[in-house]
Design a protein around this motif. Structure first.
Motif, short mmCIF file in Angstrom:
data_model
loop_
_atom_site.label_atom_id
_atom_site.label_comp_id
_atom_site.label_asym_id
_atom_site.label_seq_id
_atom_site.Cartn_x
_atom_site.Cartn_y
_atom_site.Cartn_z
N ASN A 83 0.81 -1.22 0.00
CA ASN A 83 0.00 0.00 0.00
C ASN A 83 0.84 1.27 0.00
O ASN A 83 0.42 2.32 -0.48
CB ASN A 83 -0.92 -0.01 1.23
CG ASN A 83 -1.78 1.23 1.31
OD1 ASN A 83 -2.36 1.63 0.31
ND2 ASN A 83 -1.86 1.82 2.47
N SER A 84 2.07 1.19 0.52
CA SER A 84 2.92 2.38 0.62
C SER A 84 3.76 2.62 -0.63
O SER A 84 4.44 3.64 -0.73
CB SER A 84 3.85 2.26 1.83
OG SER A 84 4.74 1.16 1.66
N TYR A 85 3.73 1.69 -1.59
CA TYR A 85 4.59 1.81 -2.76
C TYR A 85 4.11 2.88 -3.72
O TYR A 85 2.94 3.25 -3.73
CB TYR A 85 4.70 0.46 -3.47
CG TYR A 85 5.60 -0.54 -2.77
CD1 TYR A 85 6.11 -0.27 -1.51
CD2 TYR A 85 5.92 -1.75 -3.36
CE1 TYR A 85 6.93 -1.18 -0.86
CE2 TYR A 85 6.74 -2.67 -2.72
CZ TYR A 85 7.24 -2.38 -1.47
OH TYR A 85 8.05 -3.28 -0.83
N LYS A 86 5.03 3.34 -4.58
CA LYS A 86 4.76 4.53 -5.40
C LYS A 86 4.31 4.24 -6.83
O LYS A 86 4.23 5.15 -7.63
CB LYS A 86 6.03 5.39 -5.46
CG LYS A 86 6.40 6.03 -4.14
CD LYS A 86 7.51 7.04 -4.34
CE LYS A 86 7.75 7.85 -3.08
NZ LYS A 86 8.74 8.92 -3.28
N ARG A 87 4.07 3.00 -7.18
CA ARG A 87 3.72 2.62 -8.56
C ARG A 87 4.86 2.99 -9.50
O ARG A 87 4.79 3.96 -10.25
CB ARG A 87 2.44 3.31 -9.03
CG ARG A 87 1.18 3.00 -8.23
CD ARG A 87 -0.03 3.58 -8.94
NE ARG A 87 -1.25 3.44 -8.16
CZ ARG A 87 -1.75 4.40 -7.39
NH1 ARG A 87 -1.12 5.55 -7.30
NH2 ARG A 87 -2.86 4.21 -6.72
N VAL A 88 5.93 2.21 -9.48
CA VAL A 88 7.09 2.52 -10.30
C VAL A 88 7.63 1.26 -10.96
O VAL A 88 7.64 0.18 -10.35
CB VAL A 88 8.20 3.21 -9.46
CG1 VAL A 88 8.70 2.29 -8.36
CG2 VAL A 88 9.35 3.66 -10.35
N VAL A 89 8.04 1.39 -12.21
CA VAL A 89 8.71 0.33 -12.96
C VAL A 89 10.13 0.80 -13.24
O VAL A 89 10.33 1.92 -13.71
CB VAL A 89 7.99 0.03 -14.29
CG1 VAL A 89 8.71 -1.08 -15.05
CG2 VAL A 89 6.53 -0.34 -14.05
N ALA A 90 11.12 -0.03 -12.96
CA ALA A 90 12.53 0.32 -13.17
C ALA A 90 13.15 -0.63 -14.19
O ALA A 90 13.03 -1.85 -14.05
CB ALA A 90 13.30 0.25 -11.85
N ASN A 91 13.79 -0.08 -15.21
CA ASN A 91 14.46 -0.87 -16.24
C ASN A 91 15.96 -0.97 -15.94
O ASN A 91 16.60 0.04 -15.62
CB ASN A 91 14.26 -0.24 -17.61
CG ASN A 91 12.81 -0.25 -18.05
OD1 ASN A 91 12.07 -1.18 -17.73
ND2 ASN A 91 12.40 0.76 -18.80
#
Length: 644
Positions: free
Chosen positions: A341-349
């Motif tokens: 729930n605390s995560y920022k919605r991010v995808v890292a390549n």
């Protein structure tokens, strides 16, 4: 006669050159040390030798006495030559640089940041001086990239300018012991057009090297040439490269800043034992490797700058989902996904070497962190050509337009990766419909923390709008009145049990009910009356206590709502229902079509969803879809049903 010293080639009628250099400016700013660490470690990883041991990069801050090395006093003459050439027409940027450089050289000691790599191939080409060799690309070329044909390694293009951005002298030295046997040292300075000793204008880039002007032979400083400054970095047996930033101007918290940069950009490489980084100065020695990287991330738990990187690291090391994707070939891409729930919605390549290329976000309801690693060799070679100088994204347009097929192939590959990752995210977390509407950019700023929940959230300050408040106008209230004429009714008399229902249909209030008096089974006295006996009854349902709650529509026309609550206690068998509150204060139970709690689908039976297990004081995020397709004021109803 050959001599070691600075040489700035004559301008010879060419175009004068100012101090401003966009290739250096691109690396300046708040991410200065981040850019430096990325460039150094990236080039070292790309130059990995054939051994099975990890690449080691050592950052060391040293101090040298200015008076011990003549190269600094010679450089002062070059700075003075800049002033003579530009005179009163000198711009503010050059004037500021020269003032800072004067202060650095006039000090008793000069700071050097030395970045040395080991278990690498070094820089071939220092003897052959082939134009497309790594040595020439790094030390003697501008705007030219050289790719290692064997492993598509570092190109030494614009990225080589990152160290200059950290030097108050705009001075960097290179030292290498390479696979081809080359053992060479050279210095490079990037100033502006200046007047040399003969009062002739020169080009802006000069080199500290062996100069034989009579025979027009200019070479690096090899091991058979005396140089006390070079001897500080001499390599006898270990192959590799040293990058020495002279006049290092980022000493404040340098070790802390490099540590964070390495963790953010290379946690995959370190976790996979491809890279070890050491940092040391006169007072401290730190090692970043697989055995302690988790502890280092824990140490930065409350550091706002490291929040996103910590979430990505947890996704990589402890994922909820791990998948392989086919792009050009099978198993080209590896994906790790974790939800919280605390995560920022991010995808890292990430590159196959374990270096971060860039991050982006895909808008779905669930909060997540996803790590995408390119594993396929063919795909990796293709995508490297789409990286800009800062290596922070993939952009197929960076491939020359004349390479039509390769450009098209890169575009297709990038889109394929992004589309497949999005599908994985959607399949991992239930999504309520594909036609929902989210105003562009607004969803990211919706509050995910309930009021008064005592939860601290670190913001990114991505938007700082300036809002001008005008004079507040008060609207005059209008008072309306309604006149109702009163009437008088005359009652009649009737026999029997009559309550004038025709005239006054309101029935009399019911008499209060009292439960029968319990019977005492041990009392045999005759005056006892009939009553009830205590027996085991139905189980009691507990009404949970919630310290904070909030509900608001995500897309009212689709019946989509977001509910946030913070329970005061822990509950293992919680059931949730919602009611719509009308203007009259009355509430109607809503039919729930589907519901998720913290990313997990919850069973729904009509108007009730559960069971749900929650912990005290933890923020709970619920997405619910109701049959009612309208904007409503929701009333949250919770029940805790004992198990058994």
């Amino acid at each position: 006669m050959a001599e070691v010293g600075w040489r700035f080639p004559p301008l010879s009628g060419g175009t004068r050159q100012g101090y401003t250099n966009n290739d250096i400016e691109v690396f300046k700013g708040q991410e200065l040390m981040d850019n430096l660490a990325r460039e150094i470690c990236q080039n070292s990883l790309d130059a990995k030798d054939d051994s099975d041991v990890p690449v080691k990069v050592v950052f060391e801050l040293k101090k040298v006495k200015t008076s011990d090395y003549s190269l600094f006093s010679e450089y002062q003459e070059c700075l003075d030559g800049c002033r003579r050439y530009w005179g009163d027409e000198m711009d503010a940027r050059l004037s500021k640089f020269l003032s800072e450089a004067d202060k650095t050289i006039s000090a008793d000691e000069i700071s050097l940041l030395v970045a040395s790599d080991y278990n690498t191939k070094g820089l071939d080409g220092s003897y052959s001086q082939k134009l497309k060799s790594p040595w020439e690309a790094l030390t003697s070329s501008d705007g030219m990239s050289v790719k290692n044909e064997e492993d598509s390694g570092g190109s030494y293009g614009i990225g080589k300018n990152a160290p200059f951005a950290c030097s108050s002298l705009s001075m960097v030295f290179y030292n290498t012991y390479a696979n081809d046997g080359g053992n060479a040292f050279v210095g490079v300075a990037r100033l502006a057009t200046l007047m040399n000793k003969e009062d002739k204008p020169t080009q802006r880039v000069g080199k500290y090297q062996v100069n034989n002007d009579d025979d027009e032979i200019w070479t690096p400083i090899y091991t058979d040439t005396d140089s006390s400054f070079r001897d500080l970095f001499r390599r006898e047996n270990e192959k590799g490269t040293d990058v020495i930033v002279a006049g290092f101007n980022q000493e404040t918290d340098w070790m802390e800043n490099v540590t964070k940069a390495v963790l953010k950009n290379f946690f995959v490489a370190i976790s996979e034992e491809k890279l070890i980084v050491e940092l040391k100065d006169k007072y401290e020695h730190k090692i970043i490797e697989k055995s302690n990287i988790s502890q280092l991330f824990d140490d930065y738990e409350n550091n706002g700058e490291m929040v996103q990187s910590t979430q990505l690291y947890k996704a990589f090391t402890n994922p909820d989902s791990h998948q392989l994707l086919e792009v050009i070939n099978s198993d080209d891409v590896e994906v790790y996904i974790k939800s919280d729930n605390s995560y920022k919605r991010v995808v890292a390549n990430f590159r196959s070497t374990g270096m971060l290329v860039g991050t982006y976000s895909k808008r779905i309801f669930q909060h997540y962190a996803a790590v995408v690693i390119v594993r396929g060799k063919e795909l990796g070679e293709l995508l490297k050509d789409t990286e800009p100088p800062r290596h922070n994204r993939w952009d197929y347009k960076l491939i020359n337009a004349s390479e039509v097929e390769r450009r098209k192939k890169a575009r297709t590959a990038i889109r394929s990766i992004e589309d497949q990752v999005l599908e994985l995210l959607k399949s991992q977390f239930e999504s309520f419909g594909t036609d929902t509407i989210d105003a562009a950019g607004v969803g990211e700023y919706l509050p995910d923390t309930a009021d008064n929940s005592d939860e601290s959230v670190v913001g990114d300050d991505l938007l700082k709008p300036k809002i001008k408040l005008g004079k507040i106008r008060k609207a005059r209230s209008r008072s309306d009145s309604t006149t109702v004429e009163a009437g008088k009714e005359v009652g009649g008399v009737k026999e029997g049990d009559v309550h004038n229902d025709a005239v006054n249909p309101t029935p009399p209030p019911p008499q209060p009910w009292s439960p029968p008096k319990p019977v005492d089974p041990d009392n045999t006295e005759s005056e006892q009356r009939e009553g009830v006996v205590r027996q085991k009854g139905t189980k009691t349902m507990k009404t949970p206590e919630v310290k904070a709650q909030r509900a608001y529509p995500i897309n009212a026309s689709e019946g989509l709502y977001k509910i946030i609550m913070v329970p005061s206690e822990s509950y293992e068998n919680l059931y949730l229902s919602c009611a719509a509150v009308g203007e009259d204060g009355k509430s109607d139970l809503l039919n729930i079509e589907s519901l998720t709690c913290n990313g997990y689908s919850i069973a729904v039976n009509g108007g009730k969803a559960g069971p749900i297990s929650v912990e005290a004081d933890e923020t709970i995020v619920v997405f619910a879809k109701f049959s009612n397709r309208e904007k409503m004021i929701l009333k949250l109803q919770l029940e805790e049903v004992p198990k058994g």
